[in-house]
Design an enzyme around this catalytic site. Sequence first.
Site, PDB file in Angstrom:
ATOM      1  N   PRO A  61      -5.021   1.343   1.333  1.00 46.30           N
ATOM      2  CA  PRO A  61      -5.211   0.031   2.025  1.00 46.30           C
ATOM      3  C   PRO A  61      -4.897  -1.164   1.147  1.00 46.30           C
ATOM      4  CG  PRO A  61      -7.401   1.511   1.958  1.00 46.30           C
ATOM      5  CD  PRO A  61      -6.070   2.279   1.034  1.00 46.30           C
ATOM      6  N   GLU A  62      -4.348  -1.884   1.752  1.00 48.83           N
ATOM      7  CA  GLU A  62      -4.132  -3.301   1.107  1.00 48.83           C
ATOM      8  C   GLU A  62      -4.280  -4.307   1.965  1.00 48.83           C
ATOM      9  OE1 GLU A  62       0.055  -3.865  -0.490  1.00 48.83           O
ATOM     10  OE2 GLU A  62       0.389  -1.808  -0.664  1.00 48.83           O
ATOM     11  N   HIS A  64     -16.093  14.086   2.589  1.00 49.08           N
ATOM     12  CA  HIS A  64     -15.816  12.794   1.777  1.00 49.08           C
ATOM     13  C   HIS A  64     -16.715  11.868   2.205  1.00 49.08           C
ATOM     14  CE1 HIS A  64     -13.139  15.016  -0.917  1.00 49.08           C
ATOM     15  NE2 HIS A  64     -12.493  15.160   0.102  1.00 49.08           N
ATOM     16  N   ARG A  76     -10.722   9.831  -2.687  1.00 49.06           N
ATOM     17  CA  ARG A  76     -10.467   9.721  -4.041  1.00 49.06           C
ATOM     18  C   ARG A  76     -11.396   9.070  -4.890  1.00 49.06           C
ATOM     19  NH1 ARG A  76      -4.142   9.115  -2.783  1.00 49.06           N
ATOM     20  NH2 ARG A  76      -4.751   9.799  -0.753  1.00 49.06           N
ATOM     21  N   ARG A 111       4.880 -17.609 -18.010  1.00 50.51           N
ATOM     22  CA  ARG A 111       4.526 -16.312 -18.084  1.00 50.51           C
ATOM     23  C   ARG A 111       5.709 -15.358 -18.065  1.00 50.51           C
ATOM     24  NH1 ARG A 111      -0.244 -14.508 -14.812  1.00 50.51           N
ATOM     25  NH2 ARG A 111       0.262 -12.742 -15.690  1.00 50.51           N
TER      26      ARG A 111
END
Length: 293
Positions: A2-3, A91, A109, A151
Amino acid sequence: MPELPEVETTLRGIQPKILHQVIQGITIRHTQLRWPVTPKIKSKTLNQVIQAVERRGKYLLLRLKNGTLLIHLGMSGKLRILPKDTPAQKHDHIDLIFSHDILRFTDPRRFGAFLWVEGDPSQHMLLKRLGVEPLTTAFNGRYLKQQAQRRVLAVKLFIMDNQVVVGVGNIYANEALFLAKIHPQTSVSSLDLAECNRLARAIKQVLRSAIRAGGTTLRDFSDSQGNPGYFSQDLQVYGRQNLPCFNCARPLALIKLGQRATVFCPSCQVITASPPSYSKAVHVRNAKSNISN
DNA sequence: AAATTCTCCTGAAGGC
DNA sequence: TGCCTTCAGGAGAATT
């Protein structure tokens, strides 16, 4: 994995089913997620109404009268709306029980999180330092240019930094850099305004397309109804190492940047400025294309 | 401080 | 076939 588009897809799926609904019960089968699931979640949420369902970065916020359930899907998490009597499988860690159905949190996970937060959630440790939302006007080339000052790191790591911009994970970082024709190892402070504009536009475009497709399913993502996302079919570089670039037909390269697989076209994504590159990259030998689905 | 590396976890895939 | 090793990755924690 998931993003932002997958989390947004999940939000749009569950919101109409749970908004204004009363939590009639909560079942916790496994408390060892990224952080322990506290037992007090039960008493805090029982008989409470879901007042709002929101997203901040990759976090989902279920807002109740006296606090907020803060949920992160981690690597393999999913939230599904299921009929009340659906048996739990291996799960399936947490169920929120409503009058007609249940909201089930599943996460093989266990990198995900299911937390109870009191007070203003935007001030919570996990949220207060997050950067801008990529699909707002606050996120643009000028913002990127300003944030990139002084940066010293590769542009790919920079756009994956949640304190700069939220929701851009590995897949979409690779895709956006290809679309913007920027080499992932380019030193971010060397990008000019035109490149920053291109990059911001590419990130928005990739995320919007992925949301429209219902997210990207590589192994195990599915939406709240159990349907896969179809953006995998639109991936230009991720998982396509050694396969021909869709622009120039030359083989795509695979390196590791910040311990993440990084795929790009060495001829379409060229570093123009000097110094040429930052961040140690590991070249992956004998890489095989490993896209699934 | 900023950059980099380590860590959690399981299932899939590869080697022999 | 099966056991073993390796890998994937979000992002906070630990380290440099």
